[in-house]
Write a protein that holds these residues in place. Structure first.
Motif, mmCIF file in Angstrom:
data_model
loop_
_atom_site.group_PDB
_atom_site.id
_atom_site.type_symbol
_atom_site.label_atom_id
_atom_site.label_comp_id
_atom_site.label_asym_id
_atom_site.label_seq_id
_atom_site.Cartn_x
_atom_site.Cartn_y
_atom_site.Cartn_z
ATOM 1 N N LEU A 66 -22.085 -10.723 -0.060
ATOM 2 C CA LEU A 66 -21.864 -9.912 -1.257
ATOM 3 C C LEU A 66 -22.356 -10.684 -2.472
ATOM 4 O O LEU A 66 -22.016 -11.854 -2.641
ATOM 5 C CB LEU A 66 -20.364 -9.611 -1.397
ATOM 6 C CG LEU A 66 -19.927 -8.799 -2.612
ATOM 7 C CD1 LEU A 66 -20.460 -7.379 -2.534
ATOM 8 C CD2 LEU A 66 -18.408 -8.770 -2.714
ATOM 9 N N ARG A 85 -31.799 -7.723 -9.963
ATOM 10 C CA ARG A 85 -31.709 -6.351 -9.452
ATOM 11 C C ARG A 85 -32.943 -6.001 -8.622
ATOM 12 O O ARG A 85 -32.839 -5.459 -7.526
ATOM 13 C CB ARG A 85 -31.568 -5.393 -10.631
ATOM 14 C CG ARG A 85 -31.406 -3.954 -10.235
ATOM 15 C CD ARG A 85 -31.000 -3.113 -11.416
ATOM 16 N NE ARG A 85 -31.963 -3.205 -12.516
ATOM 17 C CZ ARG A 85 -31.811 -2.586 -13.699
ATOM 18 N NH1 ARG A 85 -30.746 -1.838 -13.919
ATOM 19 N NH2 ARG A 85 -32.708 -2.702 -14.627
ATOM 20 N N ARG A 87 -35.124 -8.127 -7.159
ATOM 21 C CA ARG A 87 -35.227 -8.967 -5.959
ATOM 22 C C ARG A 87 -34.246 -8.512 -4.894
ATOM 23 O O ARG A 87 -34.584 -8.423 -3.720
ATOM 24 C CB ARG A 87 -34.889 -10.414 -6.299
ATOM 25 C CG ARG A 87 -35.964 -11.094 -7.057
ATOM 26 C CD ARG A 87 -35.537 -12.522 -7.349
ATOM 27 N NE ARG A 87 -36.230 -12.982 -8.530
ATOM 28 C CZ ARG A 87 -35.720 -13.787 -9.429
ATOM 29 N NH1 ARG A 87 -34.485 -14.251 -9.280
ATOM 30 N NH2 ARG A 87 -36.416 -14.140 -10.473
ATOM 31 N N GLU A 89 -32.764 -5.621 -4.499
ATOM 32 C CA GLU A 89 -33.086 -4.305 -3.941
ATOM 33 C C GLU A 89 -34.209 -4.425 -2.904
ATOM 34 O O GLU A 89 -34.147 -3.831 -1.834
ATOM 35 C CB GLU A 89 -33.501 -3.349 -5.071
ATOM 36 C CG GLU A 89 -33.836 -1.937 -4.625
ATOM 37 C CD GLU A 89 -32.632 -1.149 -4.110
ATOM 38 O OE1 GLU A 89 -31.490 -1.513 -4.451
ATOM 39 O OE2 GLU A 89 -32.854 -0.188 -3.350
ATOM 40 N N LEU A 91 -34.881 -7.089 -1.197
ATOM 41 C CA LEU A 91 -34.291 -7.783 -0.050
ATOM 42 C C LEU A 91 -33.516 -6.821 0.839
ATOM 43 O O LEU A 91 -33.636 -6.827 2.058
ATOM 44 C CB LEU A 91 -33.353 -8.895 -0.546
ATOM 45 C CG LEU A 91 -32.506 -9.547 0.541
ATOM 46 C CD1 LEU A 91 -33.378 -10.336 1.502
ATOM 47 C CD2 LEU A 91 -31.449 -10.453 -0.068
ATOM 48 N N GLU A 106 -24.721 -6.530 0.313
ATOM 49 C CA GLU A 106 -24.537 -5.603 -0.799
ATOM 50 C C GLU A 106 -24.543 -6.372 -2.108
ATOM 51 O O GLU A 106 -24.189 -7.544 -2.161
ATOM 52 C CB GLU A 106 -23.202 -4.854 -0.628
ATOM 53 C CG GLU A 106 -23.108 -3.589 -1.420
ATOM 54 C CD GLU A 106 -24.266 -2.618 -1.168
ATOM 55 O OE1 GLU A 106 -25.212 -2.650 -1.971
ATOM 56 O OE2 GLU A 106 -24.233 -1.857 -0.189
ATOM 57 N N TYR A 107 -25.019 -5.711 -3.143
ATOM 58 C CA TYR A 107 -24.943 -6.332 -4.466
ATOM 59 C C TYR A 107 -24.318 -5.343 -5.439
ATOM 60 O O TYR A 107 -24.432 -4.137 -5.271
ATOM 61 C CB TYR A 107 -26.306 -6.809 -4.956
ATOM 62 C CG TYR A 107 -27.315 -5.723 -5.226
ATOM 63 C CD1 TYR A 107 -28.047 -5.161 -4.196
ATOM 64 C CD2 TYR A 107 -27.550 -5.260 -6.522
ATOM 65 C CE1 TYR A 107 -28.982 -4.168 -4.438
ATOM 66 C CE2 TYR A 107 -28.482 -4.274 -6.777
ATOM 67 C CZ TYR A 107 -29.197 -3.732 -5.729
ATOM 68 O OH TYR A 107 -30.112 -2.755 -5.971
ATOM 69 N N TRP A 109 -22.140 -5.049 -9.630
ATOM 70 C CA TRP A 109 -21.901 -5.628 -10.955
ATOM 71 C C TRP A 109 -20.417 -5.466 -11.291
ATOM 72 O O TRP A 109 -19.886 -4.368 -11.248
ATOM 73 C CB TRP A 109 -22.742 -4.935 -12.023
ATOM 74 C CG TRP A 109 -24.135 -4.594 -11.573
ATOM 75 C CD1 TRP A 109 -24.638 -3.345 -11.412
ATOM 76 C CD2 TRP A 109 -25.190 -5.488 -11.219
ATOM 77 N NE1 TRP A 109 -25.937 -3.414 -10.977
ATOM 78 C CE2 TRP A 109 -26.304 -4.717 -10.857
ATOM 79 C CE3 TRP A 109 -25.310 -6.881 -11.169
ATOM 80 C CZ2 TRP A 109 -27.515 -5.273 -10.443
ATOM 81 C CZ3 TRP A 109 -26.515 -7.435 -10.770
ATOM 82 C CH2 TRP A 109 -27.599 -6.642 -10.417
ATOM 83 N N VAL A 121 -14.070 -3.465 -4.975
ATOM 84 C CA VAL A 121 -15.337 -3.899 -4.384
ATOM 85 C C VAL A 121 -15.080 -4.757 -3.157
ATOM 86 O O VAL A 121 -15.618 -4.511 -2.083
ATOM 87 C CB VAL A 121 -16.178 -4.673 -5.431
ATOM 88 C CG1 VAL A 121 -17.261 -5.495 -4.770
ATOM 89 C CG2 VAL A 121 -16.779 -3.721 -6.439
ATOM 90 N N PHE A 125 -15.903 -3.623 0.661
ATOM 91 C CA PHE A 125 -16.958 -4.338 1.376
ATOM 92 C C PHE A 125 -16.401 -4.997 2.634
ATOM 93 O O PHE A 125 -16.999 -4.938 3.708
ATOM 94 C CB PHE A 125 -17.630 -5.375 0.465
ATOM 95 C CG PHE A 125 -18.820 -6.043 1.097
ATOM 96 C CD1 PHE A 125 -19.972 -5.318 1.362
ATOM 97 C CD2 PHE A 125 -18.789 -7.386 1.459
ATOM 98 C CE1 PHE A 125 -21.077 -5.910 1.961
ATOM 99 C CE2 PHE A 125 -19.897 -7.985 2.057
ATOM 100 C CZ PHE A 125 -21.033 -7.253 2.307
#
Lengths: 150, 317
Positions: A66, A85, A87, A89, A91, A106-107, A109, A121, A125
């Motif tokens: 995460l 954002r 990079r 996405e 990945l 997952e990434y 904010w 979050v 996750f």
């Protein structure tokens, strides 16, 4: 403390020093119940996160990764998370061809004041990773070798 | 080749102003070619141009930065030069590009699969339709499209994108590239995909030929794969190490790879490495509407950003 039933999984969290790490701290100070599978690594900015950090974690046996940083436009260094954002996405879309489930990465904010959001979050996750189960072992021979030494 | 003499005389004309001109010459047998660094008129007479000229010579340019260099290119190679210029790894003022339109090149590996044994090749006759290979006393008539490099089947750039001296007629019949190979591979199950790479990477001997042949791999002497600080990879030849090296290679080429296929061609054990890079190119094209090595003035998409990204939805999970 843990409200997760069964064994824990290994989830690596890369958190930006200025927002998400503070957000996780806020969640702790607010005494929100959270799963304890996440191991947090504090980084100066989400822009510091090389996609290779994530790949290395996954190849070396993490069940999930995460990444969390400041909301776009709120970056302490003005534009670190904008680069991140793109990079991250790219990945995320790269993982399927390797045979790695892209849901394991997952990434998001989370700001320093969003303790409640952090709880949501991390809970959702962790729940997702538990549904997926432990990551497939890449090299059974190596694992056996390591077990023999231990 | 009708235009070869024209090309040679153009190079002869420019050679006095240049330190060298890079092209192809006959290799150790009629099937193989090798790069030649032409410094005299006698060298220029050895120059050849045929579907057997497979190397992407742009690979040599970053190391020759500062010298006045001439280079002979095919259409796909010209894309690598555009990308190198865009990243300011070479100077356009020092470069003289000689180019001709290309009808495709052969894949030595595909010929090997068709013929069986390629240790000793006596003769090769190649034209646009057929390639006649004589090996071990037997002659094989191979259809060109069967043994052409895979990249030629989807070539969009038969005519070079950049050249100082262009010889021949421009060709304008680009083939379609729908990333069919990537899509077909992704339709396999996740276990199959993972098992495929495990099997392929098991063959890898960590010779780094893929990296050394790549025109975009410019940090060869400082490659993170061999650096001790940070220590990304150990020296063990485990599948994870080798696989992770390919991930490093692919991620470092995200948005920069011009799909010349040199990684795949130079691989001694035949790992289909271009597939990983094409997957990234497909995603980058979808996300940022960008193809590496087509515009000198563009910025690679991972070195730029937009405040509002049109195709990224990061809030929706």
């Amino acid at each position: 403390m843990s409200d997760v039933t069964g064994t824990e999984l290994r989830i690596v969290g890369f958190l930006c020093n200025w927002c998400s790490y503070g957000g996780a701290d806020t969640a702790g100070v607010g005494r929100f119940q959270q799963p304890t599978d996440l191991r947090i690594i504090r980084v100066p900015c989400s822009g510091r996160i090389d996609p290779l950090f994530v790949l290395k974690s996954l190849v070396n046996g993490a069940d999930g990764v995460l990444v969390s940083g400041c909301h776009p436009r709120d970056c302490h260094y003005s534009e670190g998370n904008f680069y991140a954002r793109r990079r991250l996405e790219v990945l995320k879309r790269f993982l399927p061809i390797l045979g790695i489930d892209e849901r394991r990465f997952e990434y998001t904010w989370v700001s320093a004041s969003e303790g409640q959001k952090w709880k949501t979050v991390v809970s959702s996750f962790t729940e997702r990773i538990h549904e997926l189960g432990p990551a497939p072992v890449l090299n059974p021979a190596l694992i056996k070798q390591a077990e023999a030494i231990l | 080749m009708p235009n070869l003499e024209e090309l040679k005389s153009a190079i002869k004309e420019h050679l006095p102003d240049l330190d060298m001109v890079i092209g192809w010459e006959q290799g150790f047998d009629p099937l193989r070619t090798s790069p030649i660094f032409m410094r005299s008129e006698a060298d220029i007479d050895k120059l050849i141009w045929s579907p057997l000229c497979v190397h992407n010579l742009a690979t040599y340019l970053p190391n020759l930065k500062g010298k006045k260099v001439g280079i002979v290119v095919k259409g796909c190679d010209s894309r690598s030069i555009v990308e190198l210029l865009q990243e300011k790894l070479i100077n356009q003022d020092d470069l003289t590009i000689f180019s001709m339109p290309c009808d495709g090149v052969v894949s030595i590996r595909k010929i090997q699969n068709a013929v069986g044994d390629l240790d000793y090749v006596e003769a090769v006759e190649a034209n646009a339709e057929t390639v006649k290979v004589t090996a071990d006393g037997k002659t094989y008539n191979l259809k060109f499209e069967d043994i052409a490099a895979s990249k030629c089947g989807r070539c969009q750039y038969n005519t070079p994108l950049i050249s100082n001296v262009f010889i021949g007629e421009p060709k304008n019949e680009p083939k379609e590239d729908n990333y069919d190979d990537v899509i077909a591979f992704e339709q396999k199950s996740e276990e199959e995909r993972r098992a495929f790479w495990m099997g392929e990477m098991d063959k890898c001997v960590r010779c780094y030929a893929c990296r050394n042949a790549c025109p975009m791999c410019v940090c060869k002497d400082h490659c993170v794969a061999q650096s001790r600080d940070p220590h990304w990879l150990t020296q063990e030849d485990t599948v994870e190490n080798k696989w992770f090296f390919q991930m490093i290679h692919a991620m470092h080429l995200a948005g920069r790879c011009t799909e010349c296929g040199e990684c795949e061609r130079s691989c001694p054990v035949g790992i289909p490495l271009l597939l990983l890079k094409r997957k990234l190119n497909k995603e980058i094209d979808e996300l940022f509407d960008y193809k590496a090595g087509t515009l000198i003035d563009a910025t690679p998409p991972l070195q730029a950003f937009k405040v509002e990204e049109e195709n990224i939805n990061e809030r929706g999970w």
